[in-house]
Design a protein around this motif. Structure first.
Motif, PDB file in Angstrom:
ATOM      1  N   LEU A 163      44.391  46.559  49.135  1.00 53.60           N
ATOM      2  CA  LEU A 163      43.619  45.809  48.146  1.00 53.60           C
ATOM      3  C   LEU A 163      44.550  44.879  47.382  1.00 53.60           C
ATOM      4  O   LEU A 163      45.566  45.321  46.846  1.00 53.60           O
ATOM      5  CB  LEU A 163      42.947  46.767  47.164  1.00 53.60           C
ATOM      6  CG  LEU A 163      41.945  47.769  47.738  1.00 53.60           C
ATOM      7  CD1 LEU A 163      41.570  48.802  46.682  1.00 53.60           C
ATOM      8  CD2 LEU A 163      40.705  47.068  48.251  1.00 53.60           C
ATOM      9  N   PHE A 164      44.208  43.601  47.333  1.00 48.03           N
ATOM     10  CA  PHE A 164      44.977  42.601  46.592  1.00 48.03           C
ATOM     11  C   PHE A 164      44.091  42.124  45.448  1.00 48.03           C
ATOM     12  O   PHE A 164      43.220  41.276  45.641  1.00 48.03           O
ATOM     13  CB  PHE A 164      45.347  41.449  47.521  1.00 48.03           C
ATOM     14  CG  PHE A 164      46.252  40.391  46.921  1.00 48.03           C
ATOM     15  CD1 PHE A 164      46.585  40.379  45.581  1.00 48.03           C
ATOM     16  CD2 PHE A 164      46.766  39.383  47.722  1.00 48.03           C
ATOM     17  CE1 PHE A 164      47.402  39.404  45.036  1.00 48.03           C
ATOM     18  CE2 PHE A 164      47.595  38.401  47.211  1.00 48.03           C
ATOM     19  CZ  PHE A 164      47.908  38.412  45.855  1.00 48.03           C
ATOM     20  N   PRO A 165      44.234  42.678  44.230  1.00 47.84           N
ATOM     21  CA  PRO A 165      43.310  42.372  43.145  1.00 47.84           C
ATOM     22  C   PRO A 165      43.495  40.962  42.610  1.00 47.84           C
ATOM     23  O   PRO A 165      44.579  40.395  42.665  1.00 47.84           O
ATOM     24  CB  PRO A 165      43.659  43.413  42.076  1.00 47.84           C
ATOM     25  CG  PRO A 165      45.094  43.725  42.344  1.00 47.84           C
ATOM     26  CD  PRO A 165      45.283  43.614  43.830  1.00 47.84           C
ATOM     27  N   GLY A 166      42.379  40.413  42.079  1.00 47.72           N
ATOM     28  CA  GLY A 166      42.388  39.017  41.662  1.00 47.72           C
ATOM     29  C   GLY A 166      42.523  38.822  40.183  1.00 47.72           C
ATOM     30  O   GLY A 166      41.540  38.751  39.463  1.00 47.72           O
ATOM     31  N   VAL A 167      43.728  38.770  39.703  1.00 50.16           N
ATOM     32  CA  VAL A 167      43.974  38.519  38.289  1.00 50.16           C
ATOM     33  C   VAL A 167      45.131  37.541  38.154  1.00 50.16           C
ATOM     34  O   VAL A 167      45.984  37.438  39.023  1.00 50.16           O
ATOM     35  CB  VAL A 167      44.317  39.824  37.539  1.00 50.16           C
ATOM     36  CG1 VAL A 167      43.087  40.686  37.361  1.00 50.16           C
ATOM     37  CG2 VAL A 167      45.388  40.609  38.262  1.00 50.16           C
ATOM     38  N   GLY A 188      41.159  40.861  49.668  1.00 57.18           N
ATOM     39  CA  GLY A 188      41.684  40.056  48.570  1.00 57.18           C
ATOM     40  C   GLY A 188      40.555  39.670  47.622  1.00 57.18           C
ATOM     41  O   GLY A 188      39.433  39.414  48.066  1.00 57.18           O
ATOM     42  N   ILE A 189      40.863  39.636  46.332  1.00 58.99           N
ATOM     43  CA  ILE A 189      39.846  39.356  45.321  1.00 58.99           C
ATOM     44  C   ILE A 189      40.324  38.217  44.420  1.00 58.99           C
ATOM     45  O   ILE A 189      41.407  38.294  43.840  1.00 58.99           O
ATOM     46  CB  ILE A 189      39.551  40.607  44.472  1.00 58.99           C
ATOM     47  CG1 ILE A 189      39.001  41.732  45.349  1.00 58.99           C
ATOM     48  CG2 ILE A 189      38.571  40.284  43.350  1.00 58.99           C
ATOM     49  CD1 ILE A 189      38.882  43.063  44.627  1.00 58.99           C
ATOM     50  N   LEU A 198      37.441  37.650  48.852  1.00 61.57           N
ATOM     51  CA  LEU A 198      36.274  37.278  48.069  1.00 61.57           C
ATOM     52  C   LEU A 198      36.707  36.484  46.846  1.00 61.57           C
ATOM     53  O   LEU A 198      37.677  36.856  46.181  1.00 61.57           O
ATOM     54  CB  LEU A 198      35.524  38.531  47.607  1.00 61.57           C
ATOM     55  CG  LEU A 198      35.243  39.595  48.667  1.00 61.57           C
ATOM     56  CD1 LEU A 198      34.734  40.870  48.005  1.00 61.57           C
ATOM     57  CD2 LEU A 198      34.249  39.076  49.700  1.00 61.57           C
ATOM     58  N   GLN A 199      35.978  35.420  46.520  1.00 60.68           N
ATOM     59  CA  GLN A 199      36.271  34.691  45.291  1.00 60.68           C
ATOM     60  C   GLN A 199      35.723  35.420  44.074  1.00 60.68           C
ATOM     61  O   GLN A 199      36.230  35.283  42.969  1.00 60.68           O
ATOM     62  CB  GLN A 199      35.695  33.280  45.358  1.00 60.68           C
ATOM     63  CG  GLN A 199      36.000  32.408  44.167  1.00 60.68           C
ATOM     64  CD  GLN A 199      37.493  32.214  43.929  1.00 60.68           C
ATOM     65  OE1 GLN A 199      38.169  31.533  44.674  1.00 60.68           O
ATOM     66  NE2 GLN A 199      38.024  32.847  42.885  1.00 60.68           N
ATOM     67  N   PHE A 200      34.689  36.217  44.249  1.00 62.63           N
ATOM     68  CA  PHE A 200      34.105  36.974  43.151  1.00 62.63           C
ATOM     69  C   PHE A 200      34.767  38.347  43.022  1.00 62.63           C
ATOM     70  O   PHE A 200      35.580  38.749  43.852  1.00 62.63           O
ATOM     71  CB  PHE A 200      32.583  37.117  43.334  1.00 62.63           C
ATOM     72  CG  PHE A 200      32.183  37.726  44.655  1.00 62.63           C
ATOM     73  CD1 PHE A 200      32.044  39.101  44.806  1.00 62.63           C
ATOM     74  CD2 PHE A 200      31.932  36.925  45.763  1.00 62.63           C
ATOM     75  CE1 PHE A 200      31.668  39.669  46.019  1.00 62.63           C
ATOM     76  CE2 PHE A 200      31.557  37.476  46.990  1.00 62.63           C
ATOM     77  CZ  PHE A 200      31.426  38.852  47.107  1.00 62.63           C
ATOM     78  N   HIS A 201      34.381  39.062  41.957  1.00 61.18           N
ATOM     79  CA  HIS A 201      34.970  40.360  41.653  1.00 61.18           C
ATOM     80  C   HIS A 201      33.964  41.469  41.951  1.00 61.18           C
ATOM     81  O   HIS A 201      33.082  41.741  41.124  1.00 61.18           O
ATOM     82  CB  HIS A 201      35.380  40.430  40.181  1.00 61.18           C
ATOM     83  CG  HIS A 201      36.557  39.592  39.837  1.00 61.18           C
ATOM     84  ND1 HIS A 201      37.824  40.110  39.695  1.00 61.18           N
ATOM     85  CD2 HIS A 201      36.663  38.256  39.623  1.00 61.18           C
ATOM     86  CE1 HIS A 201      38.664  39.139  39.396  1.00 61.18           C
ATOM     87  NE2 HIS A 201      37.985  38.000  39.352  1.00 61.18           N
ATOM     88  N   PRO A 202      34.074  42.168  43.069  1.00 61.64           N
ATOM     89  CA  PRO A 202      33.105  43.245  43.340  1.00 61.64           C
ATOM     90  C   PRO A 202      33.187  44.375  42.327  1.00 61.64           C
ATOM     91  O   PRO A 202      32.178  45.002  42.003  1.00 61.64           O
ATOM     92  CB  PRO A 202      33.493  43.709  44.753  1.00 61.64           C
ATOM     93  CG  PRO A 202      34.909  43.296  44.931  1.00 61.64           C
ATOM     94  CD  PRO A 202      35.050  42.025  44.158  1.00 61.64           C
ATOM     95  N   GLU A 203      34.393  44.640  41.796  1.00 64.67           N
ATOM     96  CA  GLU A 203      34.552  45.721  40.829  1.00 64.67           C
ATOM     97  C   GLU A 203      33.913  45.402  39.488  1.00 64.67           C
ATOM     98  O   GLU A 203      33.785  46.280  38.611  1.00 64.67           O
ATOM     99  CB  GLU A 203      36.038  46.043  40.634  1.00 64.67           C
ATOM    100  CG  GLU A 203      36.827  45.094  39.759  1.00 64.67           C
ATOM    101  CD  GLU A 203      37.258  43.802  40.439  1.00 64.67           C
ATOM    102  OE1 GLU A 203      38.110  43.089  39.869  1.00 64.67           O
ATOM    103  OE2 GLU A 203      36.736  43.491  41.532  1.00 64.67           O
TER     104      GLU A 203
END
Length: 541
Positions: free
Chosen positions: A42-46, A77-78, A180-185
């Motif tokens: 998982l590559f979180p998007g922040v 990726g997020i 994903l460009q959006f945040h599923p979490e």
């Protein structure tokens, strides 16, 4: 082994909590070898593109990550995790991305849109994929200022697009590599379902279903002809003012014109974590905590509020904003902490955005006198975490004048004359919980803070607070017309029609309420129904 690539730039607690909620354990990536040892990565998007890529290179993660991706191993990726797959980004010129996908990430055109693109939007799915099957009617949470566009060189990757001033890439997939460009979490039950599918390997794409054909660059800016464009929903936000009562308990309270006491006691409208969970279940699009305990010499020692964030993020999977105490301070032992230090701790505890109040007013006064020098909390936090992480909370009140030339501040002609029949007023910013007015108007503050890097304005009104008379439309229209960042309308809502009114009259991006939700006078569902009946896009739970 589910491995989380945490490179130290923002709230990854929410993603960790979402995976844990689904029944899985998460291992943090500590070394380059941990990437290659991962079974699902998982590559979180922040954060911002340049900061993210710089940190990956500093940690020695780039080459093993590319090896992992090229081997078609399970990857999600997020947000920034999608953008880093491209060759580069206009957010950070000269900083190369991973280059797995052809193309460059570009900024949304701010002249025509509120930027960041922030809120709940839909997907136009162009490939038959297990990952998104049955979820195409749902909305997902986006928060970003930069986007990738589909083109002939990356068309075989594009899984879905979303519209905001034209189409942009909202999901890509090639084999087991997904981004994903959006945040599923942060996308409620639908987002959790999507994460569940990734974690169980339910990600097959049916053969022979090709994405739409792009024959020229301008085609990337047109929606698919057979599918309607998606629409960004109007957000409904529940706000929880949190403070210690006289017995020392942390409670949710609500003031009338900022007075939270009733018959000498602090109003107690519930426990913060329980109320936040209730609003999540009822369909609130975001939750905002404002820590209004008076105030608070050492924010990093405010463990009860940090614990509220941690516990809330374990059960609430929509965005969380925290305000109060985001400023530099020196503790009783003489240790100096920056506003960035405070923000770091709030992000690590589960906040997605932080709200800056009084300190923003002082910053505007300093910038007016000396210019911007990069030292403000707004600039520092936006540089590290991106402007979408910084909310400016404005507490203005009306000051009436006989004529526009009577003050250098931004003046409007009002439909609500002053006590002496004045037809003009300006909106004076206040500090210290509305107790002290400063020579700064709300329009100047919004413009200056947006220029410094803030990504959103939370616009309160001392005059309308607790009135139930509706939002101050004149105030909101003045600020909304002055900036190109999202504006949240606050203070004065008393019925569902007030939400319809503010969105219709001012084009606000979101509307916030507190007391009417706490006291169950107006259900969130009733607000959403009224908006939908008025033809406005909303997220329905």
């Amino acid at each position: 082994m589910i491995s989380l690539l945490d490179y130290g730039a923002g709230n990854v607690r929410s993603l960790r909590n979402a995976v844990t909620r689904l029944g899985y354990e998460v291992t943090d990536v500590r070394t380059p070898d941990d990437i290659l040892a991962a079974e699902r990565l998982l590559f979180p998007g922040v954060g911002a593109f340049g900061a993210a890529m710089g940190r990956l290179r500093e940690l020695g993660f780039v080459e093993p990550l590319l090896d992992y991706l090229r081997a078609d191993r399970p990857f999600l990726g997020i947000c920034i995790g999608l953008q880093c797959l491209f060759e580069g980004s206009d957010e950070s010129p000269g900083v190369p991305g991973l280059g797995l996908l052809a193309g460059r990430v570009e900024r949304f055109p701010a002249a025509a849109l509120s930027v960041p693109h922030m809120g709940w939007n839909g997907l136009r799915v162009h490939r038959d994929a297990e990952l998104l099957a049955g979820l195409t009617a749902d909305r997902f949470y986006f928060v970003h200022s930069y986007c990738a566009r589909a083109g002939t060189a990356n068309a075989d990757w594009v899984l879905a697009e979303t519209d905001y001033g034209g189409p942009f890439v909202s999901a890509v997939q090639h084999g087991q590599v997904i981004a994903l460009q959006f945040h599923p979490e942060k996308s409620g039950p639908a987002g959790l379902e999507l994460l569940q599918r990734f974690l169980t390997g339910t990600v097959a794409v049916a053969p022979g279903f090709a994405p739409r054909i792009l024959s020229a660059p301008e085609d990337a800016k047109k929606p698919h002809p057979s599918l309607p464009p998606t629409r960004l929903a109007k957000r409904v936000i529940a706000c929880l003012d949190v403070r210690n009562n006289d017995a020392g308990d942390l409670v949710v309270t609500k003031g009338d014109q900022y007075d939270v006491r009733e018959q000498g006691e602090v109003r107690n409208l519930g426990k913060p974590v329980e109320l936040a969970a209730r609003y999540y279940a009822e369909g609130a699009d975001e939750i905002t905590f404002l820590n209004i305990t008076a105030f608070r010499d050492f924010p990093l020692r405010d463990q009860p509020m940090l614990e509220v964030l941690r516990r809330t993020s374990e059960q609430v999977f929509v965005p969380l904003t925290i305000g109060g105490g985001i400023r530099a301070f020196t503790d009783s032992d003489g240790h100096r902490y920056t506003a960035l230090d405070v923000a770091d701790e709030y992000f690590r505890s589960g906040a997605d955005k932080i709200s800056i109040g009084s300190d923003a007013v002082y910053t505007v006064e300093q910038v007016r006198a000396e210019g911007a020098d990069g030292s403000s909390a707004i600039e520092q936090i936006a540089a590290r975490y991106g402007n979408q992480a910084v909310v400016i909370s404005v507490d203005p009140r009306r000051v009436y004048v006989s004529a526009p030339e009577a003050t250098p501040r931004h003046v409007i002609e009002t439909a609500f004359p002053g006590p002496n029949g004045e037809r003009f007023c300006w909106f004076q910013c206040t500090v210290s919980g509305g107790r002290e007015g400063r020579d700064v108007d709300a329009v100047e503050l919004a413009r200056t803070c947006a220029a410094l890097g803030a990504g959103e304005i939370l616009l309160n009104s001392i005059d309308r607070d607790g009135s139930g008379l509706g939002f101050d439309l004149e105030l909101i229209a003045a600020v909304r017309g002055a900036v190109h960042i999202p504006v949240i309308a606050s203070s004065g809502a008393g019925k569902p029609g007030h939400f319809v009114e503010v969105f219709s009259a001012t084009d606000a991006d979101a509307a916030l309420a507190a007391g009417i939700f706490h006291r169950r006078e107006v259900p969130i569902a009733a607000v959403k129904t009224a908006l939908a009946e008025a033809g406005m896009p909303v997220r329905v739970v």
